[in-house]
Motif scaffolding. Structure first.
Motif, PDB file in Angstrom:
ATOM      1  N   HIS A 193       5.925  18.723 -51.830  1.00 34.47           N
ATOM      2  CA  HIS A 193       6.595  19.092 -50.441  1.00 34.47           C
ATOM      3  C   HIS A 193       5.468  18.689 -49.441  1.00 34.47           C
ATOM      4  O   HIS A 193       4.421  19.158 -49.077  1.00 34.47           O
ATOM      5  CB  HIS A 193       6.350  20.681 -50.572  1.00 34.47           C
ATOM      6  CG  HIS A 193       6.903  21.393 -49.477  1.00 34.47           C
ATOM      7  ND1 HIS A 193       5.896  22.299 -48.966  1.00 34.47           N
ATOM      8  CD2 HIS A 193       7.992  21.631 -48.953  1.00 34.47           C
ATOM      9  CE1 HIS A 193       6.424  22.969 -47.716  1.00 34.47           C
ATOM     10  NE2 HIS A 193       7.729  22.434 -47.755  1.00 34.47           N
ATOM     11  N   GLN A 194       5.978  17.541 -48.789  1.00 26.34           N
ATOM     12  CA  GLN A 194       5.158  16.785 -47.740  1.00 26.34           C
ATOM     13  C   GLN A 194       4.570  17.823 -46.548  1.00 26.34           C
ATOM     14  O   GLN A 194       5.160  18.623 -46.167  1.00 26.34           O
ATOM     15  CB  GLN A 194       5.796  15.591 -47.028  1.00 26.34           C
ATOM     16  CG  GLN A 194       4.977  14.418 -46.484  1.00 26.34           C
ATOM     17  CD  GLN A 194       4.601  14.919 -45.067  1.00 26.34           C
ATOM     18  OE1 GLN A 194       5.386  15.462 -44.537  1.00 26.34           O
ATOM     19  NE2 GLN A 194       3.387  14.277 -44.802  1.00 26.34           N
ATOM     20  N   TYR A 195       3.143  17.802 -46.312  1.00 26.82           N
ATOM     21  CA  TYR A 195       2.543  18.459 -45.216  1.00 26.82           C
ATOM     22  C   TYR A 195       2.298  17.518 -44.154  1.00 26.82           C
ATOM     23  O   TYR A 195       1.699  16.683 -44.022  1.00 26.82           O
ATOM     24  CB  TYR A 195       1.320  19.086 -45.772  1.00 26.82           C
ATOM     25  CG  TYR A 195       0.882  19.921 -45.041  1.00 26.82           C
ATOM     26  CD1 TYR A 195       1.303  21.380 -45.112  1.00 26.82           C
ATOM     27  CD2 TYR A 195       0.017  19.739 -43.811  1.00 26.82           C
ATOM     28  CE1 TYR A 195       0.666  22.230 -44.234  1.00 26.82           C
ATOM     29  CE2 TYR A 195      -0.302  20.514 -43.047  1.00 26.82           C
ATOM     30  CZ  TYR A 195      -0.024  21.985 -43.064  1.00 26.82           C
ATOM     31  OH  TYR A 195      -0.357  23.146 -42.135  1.00 26.82           O
ATOM     32  N   PRO A 196       3.018  17.710 -42.949  1.00 30.48           N
ATOM     33  CA  PRO A 196       3.821  19.257 -42.478  1.00 30.48           C
ATOM     34  C   PRO A 196       5.263  19.147 -42.707  1.00 30.48           C
ATOM     35  O   PRO A 196       5.976  20.183 -42.152  1.00 30.48           O
ATOM     36  CB  PRO A 196       3.270  19.311 -41.133  1.00 30.48           C
ATOM     37  CG  PRO A 196       3.055  17.995 -40.624  1.00 30.48           C
ATOM     38  CD  PRO A 196       2.626  16.953 -41.750  1.00 30.48           C
ATOM     39  N   THR A 197       6.047  18.179 -43.013  1.00 29.19           N
ATOM     40  CA  THR A 197       7.412  17.729 -42.575  1.00 29.19           C
ATOM     41  C   THR A 197       8.279  18.502 -43.680  1.00 29.19           C
ATOM     42  O   THR A 197       9.490  18.905 -43.229  1.00 29.19           O
ATOM     43  CB  THR A 197       7.876  16.217 -42.764  1.00 29.19           C
ATOM     44  OG1 THR A 197       7.595  15.690 -43.844  1.00 29.19           O
ATOM     45  CG2 THR A 197       6.976  15.457 -41.717  1.00 29.19           C
ATOM     46  N   GLY A 198       7.938  18.903 -44.824  1.00 31.40           N
ATOM     47  CA  GLY A 198       8.347  19.702 -46.035  1.00 31.40           C
ATOM     48  C   GLY A 198       9.169  18.752 -46.744  1.00 31.40           C
ATOM     49  O   GLY A 198      10.103  19.218 -47.587  1.00 31.40           O
ATOM     50  N   ILE A 199       8.966  17.329 -46.582  1.00 34.43           N
ATOM     51  CA  ILE A 199      10.050  16.276 -47.284  1.00 34.43           C
ATOM     52  C   ILE A 199       9.628  16.450 -48.788  1.00 34.43           C
ATOM     53  O   ILE A 199       8.599  16.437 -49.176  1.00 34.43           O
ATOM     54  CB  ILE A 199       9.812  15.027 -46.639  1.00 34.43           C
ATOM     55  CG1 ILE A 199      10.477  14.925 -45.533  1.00 34.43           C
ATOM     56  CG2 ILE A 199      10.584  13.938 -47.649  1.00 34.43           C
ATOM     57  CD1 ILE A 199      10.266  13.650 -44.556  1.00 34.43           C
ATOM     58  N   VAL A 200      10.673  16.507 -49.612  1.00 33.92           N
ATOM     59  CA  VAL A 200      10.577  16.541 -51.088  1.00 33.92           C
ATOM     60  C   VAL A 200      10.836  14.933 -51.457  1.00 33.92           C
ATOM     61  O   VAL A 200      11.863  14.702 -51.284  1.00 33.92           O
ATOM     62  CB  VAL A 200      11.326  17.522 -51.900  1.00 33.92           C
ATOM     63  CG1 VAL A 200      11.085  17.358 -53.322  1.00 33.92           C
ATOM     64  CG2 VAL A 200      11.007  18.969 -51.434  1.00 33.92           C
ATOM     65  N   MET A 201       9.798  14.251 -52.021  1.00 37.35           N
ATOM     66  CA  MET A 201      10.002  12.798 -52.359  1.00 37.35           C
ATOM     67  C   MET A 201      10.839  12.801 -53.614  1.00 37.35           C
ATOM     68  O   MET A 201      10.554  13.204 -54.505  1.00 37.35           O
ATOM     69  CB  MET A 201       8.671  12.295 -52.506  1.00 37.35           C
ATOM     70  CG  MET A 201       8.819  10.482 -52.681  1.00 37.35           C
ATOM     71  SD  MET A 201       7.074   9.767 -53.102  1.00 37.35           S
ATOM     72  CE  MET A 201       6.405   9.885 -51.449  1.00 37.35           C
ATOM     73  N   PRO A 202      12.074  12.040 -53.414  1.00 35.24           N
ATOM     74  CA  PRO A 202      12.967  11.910 -54.486  1.00 35.24           C
ATOM     75  C   PRO A 202      12.508  10.825 -55.609  1.00 35.24           C
ATOM     76  O   PRO A 202      11.331  10.113 -55.396  1.00 35.24           O
ATOM     77  CB  PRO A 202      14.244  11.267 -54.001  1.00 35.24           C
ATOM     78  CG  PRO A 202      13.651  10.635 -52.830  1.00 35.24           C
ATOM     79  CD  PRO A 202      12.675  11.470 -52.295  1.00 35.24           C
ATOM     80  N   MET A 203      12.960  10.890 -56.720  1.00 32.78           N
ATOM     81  CA  MET A 203      12.398  10.059 -57.658  1.00 32.78           C
ATOM     82  C   MET A 203      12.486   8.718 -57.679  1.00 32.78           C
ATOM     83  O   MET A 203      11.548   7.989 -57.994  1.00 32.78           O
ATOM     84  CB  MET A 203      13.491  10.279 -59.086  1.00 32.78           C
ATOM     85  CG  MET A 203      12.706   9.977 -60.379  1.00 32.78           C
ATOM     86  SD  MET A 203      10.913  10.548 -60.770  1.00 32.78           S
ATOM     87  CE  MET A 203      11.543  12.271 -61.120  1.00 32.78           C
ATOM     88  N   LYS A 204      13.526   8.151 -56.952  1.00 33.21           N
ATOM     89  CA  LYS A 204      13.541   6.684 -56.498  1.00 33.21           C
ATOM     90  C   LYS A 204      12.349   6.273 -55.695  1.00 33.21           C
ATOM     91  O   LYS A 204      11.790   5.402 -56.116  1.00 33.21           O
ATOM     92  CB  LYS A 204      14.963   6.257 -55.778  1.00 33.21           C
ATOM     93  CG  LYS A 204      15.090   4.997 -55.507  1.00 33.21           C
ATOM     94  CD  LYS A 204      16.379   4.536 -54.803  1.00 33.21           C
ATOM     95  CE  LYS A 204      16.362   3.062 -54.563  1.00 33.21           C
ATOM     96  NZ  LYS A 204      17.530   2.918 -53.661  1.00 33.21           N
TER      97      LYS A 204
END
Length: 465
Positions: free
Chosen positions: A246-257
């Motif tokens: 849960h990237q701080y602060p953007t909230g991006i969830v890094m996908p498996m690829k």
């Protein structure tokens, strides 16, 4: 300058690092330490004052973050230019008076770092504390294992494997009072010859800490999947600090690829590492959580950081770091003599809290509370759908609202402030050139559902006008 004569008072209620901070700050403001004058290294000052190096590093880190000193890689620390700063001359002001500077009051505060303390399991905590202290064990009040108590580290390993897919043994786990302390410990383990890459926007505390430790720190741009590995490859960085769940602060969830691309980058050259900060992975409201990056690591390249501060309470300064096997011996050689910063009693309480199932029940309760507030906030912001878009939802404890170019970020913050609401701009987390799209962060963890409903209604009114 090779040393500073500071009259430290161990009996003072003010911590030693803060006494050092106050002395240097006042010396710079008053001119006793001139602009561009070099300060002693953390090692030399610690030796001169007969305190731990981490104490001096905390003081320097605070001075650095407030702009009183500057850090230059491989050269050290220098006094910054502070002309024009307000200060009192020839007047001794107490610490309490300095802290009593008038603070702005807000009716609602959407801090992204909030925690709901009303849901804290007081009864369970009281029971466990009483049970552990019932036995008059002298061992409870000794320094304990420098890495953390064996039983507690075993409980952490078991929990991480079941909840996050992290593969580790107790020998790889180091317990510390907060992630900042563990990162400073890690800096000592890795050495200062590395170049560190951080996400941009970034968790500024980690960025400041790496800078304070005299690393060359490079901000790496992101896309919708997290840190861009192609941009990372174009740099000399050999350590990457990321928050993939849960990237701080953007909230991006890094996908498996993207995770696999990042692991491949680390495997391409000896001595490369990824620092995975899994700070609030427990809070996900849609779909199954993606396992930790460490669980996919086969080359021993990922250094994993986690904490109980976000999921239980901030005052429980208990975090943990999982080192790759090859770094555990380095840790023992370089830092194995450093005493644990977490008391044995606290470790045993949290150990029982996890082992007896209280932690899982507390997480389920807290996750349900946060989801309710998350859903209510999104619903309350629906009238803004024509002027902004919401992102970072379904995980963590904050949302991002990105507005069109007709309004600036400062204007949004000022309008909210005038209405008694505190919101936070994304530009505060950006290193270097600011983002063009105005974006604000809204944290909802420490607001009640009624407060969220009322505040959302006000924000919709002031931001649509």
């Amino acid at each position: 300058m090779n040393e500073l004569t500071i009259d430290l008072n161990p009996k003072d209620k003010m911590p030693l690092y803060e006494q050092i901070y106050q002395y240097i700050k006042e010396s710079i403001i008053s001119g006793r330490i001139a602009y561009r004058e070099k300060l002693p290294s953390t090692r030399l000052l610690a030796k001169h004052l007969e305190v731990s190096r981490s104490t001096v590093e905390l003081a320097y880190g605070q001075l650095l973050s407030e702009g009183y000193i500057e850090s230059e890689p491989y050269r050290g620390f220098f006094a910054a230019q502070v002309e024009g700063l307000y200060h009192l001359v020839n007047e001794k002001v107490s610490h309490r008076e300095k802290e009593a500077v008038k603070k702005e009051r807000y009716r609602f505060d959407f801090t992204p770092n909030g925690v709901d303390l009303k849901s804290f399991p007081y009864n369970a905590w009281r029971k466990l504390s009483k049970d552990i202290l019932m036995d008059d064990k002298v061992e409870l009040f000794r320094l304990g294992n420098p890495q953390g108590e064996t039983g507690f580290r075993e409980a952490v390993c078991k929990y991480l494997y079941q909840a996050r897919g992290v593969n580790c043994s107790p020998e790889q786990v180091i317990v510390g009072a907060g992630s900042d302390y563990l990162l400073m410990l890690l800096c000592a383990v890795l050495g200062r010859e590395h170049v560190v890459a951080v996400e941009n926007p970034s968790y500024k505390q980690a960025y400041r800490l790496f800078v304070s430790q005299s690393y060359q720190v490079l901000p790496i741009e992101m896309d919708g999947y997290g840190m861009k590995v192609s941009a990372l490859r174009d740099t000399e960085a050999d350590v990457a600090y990321v928050t993939p769940s849960h990237q701080y602060p953007t909230g991006i969830v890094m996908p498996m690829k993207r995770r696999m691309e990042l692991l491949k980058w680390a495997d391409e050259k000896e001595g490369r590492y990824i620092i995975e900060d899994d700070y609030d992975s427990e809070f996900r409201y849609k779909g199954k959580p993606i396992p930790a990056l460490q669980g996919c690591d086969r080359g021993g390249r990922v250094i994993y950081l986690g904490t109980f501060s976000k999921s239980i309470a901030p005052a429980i300064r208990m975090s943990y770091m999982v080192l790759p096997v090859e770094l555990t011996d380095v840790y023992l050689d370089k830092c194995g003599f450093i005493s644990s910063t977490v008391s044995v009693v606290d470790q045993l309480i949290v150990q029982r809290f996890v082992e007896d199932g209280y932690y899982e029940r507390h997480l389920n309760k807290t996750r349900s509370l946060y989801k309710g507030r998350h859903d209510l906030l999104i619903k309350g912001l629906a009238p803004l759908s024509g002027v902004c878009r919401i992102s970072g939802e379904h995980a963590g404890v904050h949302l991002l609202l990105t507005f069109n170019g007709e309004v600036t970020e400062d204007e949004l913050i000022k309008k909210a402030k005038k209405a008694g609401i505190r919101v936070y701009g994304l530009s505060d987390y950006i290193i270097g050139e600011k983002k063009e799209e105005p974006t604000v962060l809204l944290g909802y963890a420490n607001l009640s559902e009624k407060e969220i409903k009322d505040a959302a209604e006000i924000l919709c009114s002031v931001w649509r006008s």
